[in-house]
Design a protein around this motif. Structure first.
Motif, PDB file in Angstrom:
ATOM      1  N   LEU A 121       0.809  -1.216   0.000  1.00 38.42           N
ATOM      2  CA  LEU A 121       0.000   0.000   0.000  1.00 38.42           C
ATOM      3  C   LEU A 121       0.846   1.272   0.000  1.00 38.42           C
ATOM      4  N   GLY A 122       2.127   1.142   0.288  1.00 37.60           N
ATOM      5  CA  GLY A 122       3.016   2.292   0.274  1.00 37.60           C
ATOM      6  C   GLY A 122       2.890   3.200   1.473  1.00 37.60           C
ATOM      7  N   PHE A 123       2.654   2.623   2.674  1.00 41.52           N
ATOM      8  CA  PHE A 123       2.605   3.493   3.854  1.00 41.52           C
ATOM      9  C   PHE A 123       3.374   2.911   5.048  1.00 41.52           C
ATOM     10  N   THR A 124       4.488   2.245   4.760  1.00 43.86           N
ATOM     11  CA  THR A 124       5.321   1.688   5.827  1.00 43.86           C
ATOM     12  C   THR A 124       5.778   2.773   6.803  1.00 43.86           C
ATOM     13  N   LYS A 125       6.052   3.983   6.296  1.00 48.23           N
ATOM     14  CA  LYS A 125       6.616   5.047   7.130  1.00 48.23           C
ATOM     15  C   LYS A 125       5.662   5.546   8.212  1.00 48.23           C
ATOM     16  N   ILE A 126       4.363   5.283   8.063  1.00 50.66           N
ATOM     17  CA  ILE A 126       3.416   5.832   9.044  1.00 50.66           C
ATOM     18  C   ILE A 126       3.011   4.819  10.105  1.00 50.66           C
ATOM     19  N   LEU A 127       3.526   3.591  10.056  1.00 51.86           N
ATOM     20  CA  LEU A 127       3.065   2.548  10.971  1.00 51.86           C
ATOM     21  C   LEU A 127       3.307   2.897  12.438  1.00 51.86           C
ATOM     22  N   GLU A 128       4.334   3.684  12.734  1.00 53.60           N
ATOM     23  CA  GLU A 128       4.654   4.006  14.124  1.00 53.60           C
ATOM     24  C   GLU A 128       4.065   5.347  14.562  1.00 53.60           C
ATOM     25  N   ARG A 129       3.306   5.999  13.694  1.00 49.01           N
ATOM     26  CA  ARG A 129       2.673   7.265  14.058  1.00 49.01           C
ATOM     27  C   ARG A 129       1.328   7.014  14.743  1.00 49.01           C
ATOM     28  N   GLY A 130       0.826   8.024  15.449  1.00 46.02           N
ATOM     29  CA  GLY A 130      -0.499   7.938  16.040  1.00 46.02           C
ATOM     30  C   GLY A 130      -1.563   8.158  14.985  1.00 46.02           C
TER      31      GLY A 130
END
Length: 485
Positions: A121-130
């Motif tokens: 999906l191209g959203f690995t970078k946001i997995l650790e965000r709230g």
């Protein structure tokens, strides 16, 4: 083989509103799009397919394992997140529920499977965000990812492309294709015929909570009757409604910029959002603001509207006064009209459509004082302009997502503010209402004293009076900065 069979179904949507006489058969190898105007019953149809509405009569056979993703679901999740938010109590902004924990909760999937799907999906970078820090498009991806981890037989996506930038829309279309290839049946609920994906085999057109027409894709798209029914007919008002003089504000100082930002930066913890943004909006200018999902467009607008405390740590002047020089948030709000997804999520108070529009004159969510007869008359004029007058006495919370958006547009325009901030104003609107709104915004921008800031991802949604552009682009060192066009 027929997997979904609805025969003469009557199902309750809300008190006094029903899906009526719904007859539909969907075979296992078919993928449908349900298209219709705002308030026609599309979302209710999606819930019915996922066994989410009480069936009062008729026969209903739907898959056991199904998943339904919608704007309303996002609103419900964020409302719970706000309720559990300890930031005000603790005195600093907390992370809240992390994206990866939110997605995995209630599923049998492990982190490896989540990582694989997030990569797709191209959203690995946001997995650790709230989750409360996600943009509309990012939150949509997270919900779809959560739905897919439940391995549904049927996936129903309600307006999946609204709020997504071009790249994210392309990724989502590819994901839908992958779901179909893996054997998941997909039904899309859409306002726009242009968003029907290539794999769609059949289309149903819904009107007034009944299926008006249905059939194979090419047959439906070629239907002259359907084109005539869905045609656009709208006449702009000869004169805009008056402004309530009792709530008017002093005129702006001639020649002063409405907005003046110098080297503005915003970060949350370790996450840099904006970096070195310098931007001036001068008298008489209308602006389009663009950038990918997660680039900080809504954050930028919150610095203007007064809802972001980091505005006071930056060099920002609004309407000729530097932020933090003694003006209150309410002094700023008096000059601004706002439409955004976050406002729609927050507007959860009880009250009628009419009262929701009048509240725009007071910059409040709900009404807490007695309004005047003249204020009521002005509000009703705006509702009539947006073809929502027939809903004036209905509860705002009972409207469909698109109908709520039209009411909030009337609320933002009702005082014809110095600055009208439109953050994805056409989100959730059908083709007819979208064109009506775009024409009305252009009319207001050309004939009134209101200046417009317009955030939009859909390149077809153009407003001719807007000739200035600012794009948020990646900045050296992280975050996004402004490129002025």
């Amino acid at each position: 083989m027929v997997e979904i069979r609805l025969e003469k179904v009557k199902a309750r949507i809300t008190e006094g509103k029903f899906l009526e006489d719904i007859t539909l058969e969907i075979a296992r190898d078919q993928h449908w799009a349900v298209v219709g105007a705002n308030g026609s019953g599309k979302s209710a149809m999606g819930k019915l397919l996922c066994n989410g509405l009480p069936v009062l009569s008729g026969t209903s056979r739907v898959p056991v394992r199904s998943a339904y993703v919608s704007f309303e679901k996002i609103d419900e999740i964020l409302e719970v997140e706000r309720y559990n938010d300890d930031s005000d109590f603790l005195g600093y902004v907390t992370e809240g529920t992390r994206v990866d924990r939110f997605i995995l909760a209630g599923t049998d999937a492990d982190e490896a499977r989540l990582a694989e799907l997030a990569q797709e999906l191209g959203f690995t970078k946001i997995l650790e965000r709230g989750i409360k820090f996600l943009s509309t498009g990012e939150m949509r991806k997270a919900l779809i990812c959560k739905a897919l981890l439940q391995d549904p037989e049927l996936l129903v996506l309600d307006e999946p492309f609204d709020g997504l930038d071009r790249d994210s829309s392309a990724v989502l279309k590819q994901l839908i294709s992958s779901c179909i290839e893996r054997g998941t049946q997909v039904v899309l609920l859409l306002n726009r015929f242009s968003e029907i994906v290539a794999e769609t085999t059949h289309i149903a057109y819904i009107k007034e909570c009944r299926i008006f027409m249905s059939g194979e894709r090419e047959e439906m798209l070629a239907s002259e009757a359907l084109r005539r029914f869905h045609a656009f007919h709208y006449t702009l008002p000869a004169v805009l409604p008056e402004v309530d003089t009792a709530r008017s504000v002093p005129p702006l100082v001639p020649g002063e910029p409405l907005i003046d930002m110098k080297n503005v930066s915003v970060r949350y913890g370790e996450k840099q959002i904006l970096r070195g943004v310098t931007w001036t909006v001068r008298e008489g200018e209308h602006w389009k603001i663009s950038g990918p999902n997660g680039s900080g467009k809504s954050t930028l607008l919150s610095l203007i509207s007064g809802d972001n405390p980091q505005a006071y740590a930056n060099d920002i002047s609004l309407f000729g006064r530097k932020k933090g020089s003694g003006e209150s948030v309410w002094d700023i709000k008096k000059r601004i009209g706002l439409v955004s997804t976050s406002l729609q999520q927050e507007y959860r108070v009880a009250g009628t459509v009419k009262v929701a529009v009048i509240s725009g004159m007071y910059d409040s969510i709900g009404m807490y004082s007695q309004y005047t007869l003249r204020q009521q008359e002005i509000a009703l004029e705006w509702l009539d302009i947006l073809h929502m007058g027939h809903r004036r006495d209905h509860a705002f919370r009972d409207l469909s997502y698109g109908e709520q958006r039209l009411v909030l547009l009337a609320r933002a325009m009702v005082k014809q503010p110095d600055l009208l901030i439109l953050d994805e104003p056409c989100q959730g609107l059908d083709d007819v209402n979208r064109e009506m709104v775009l024409k009305l915004i252009d009319h207001l921008g050309r004939t009134g004293d209101t200046q417009i800031l317009y955030v939009n991802h859909n390149f077809d949604d153009r407003i001719p009076c807007i000739t200035n552009s600012m794009e948020l682009v990646p900045a050296a060192g992280g975050g996004y900065t402004a490129a002025i066009g």
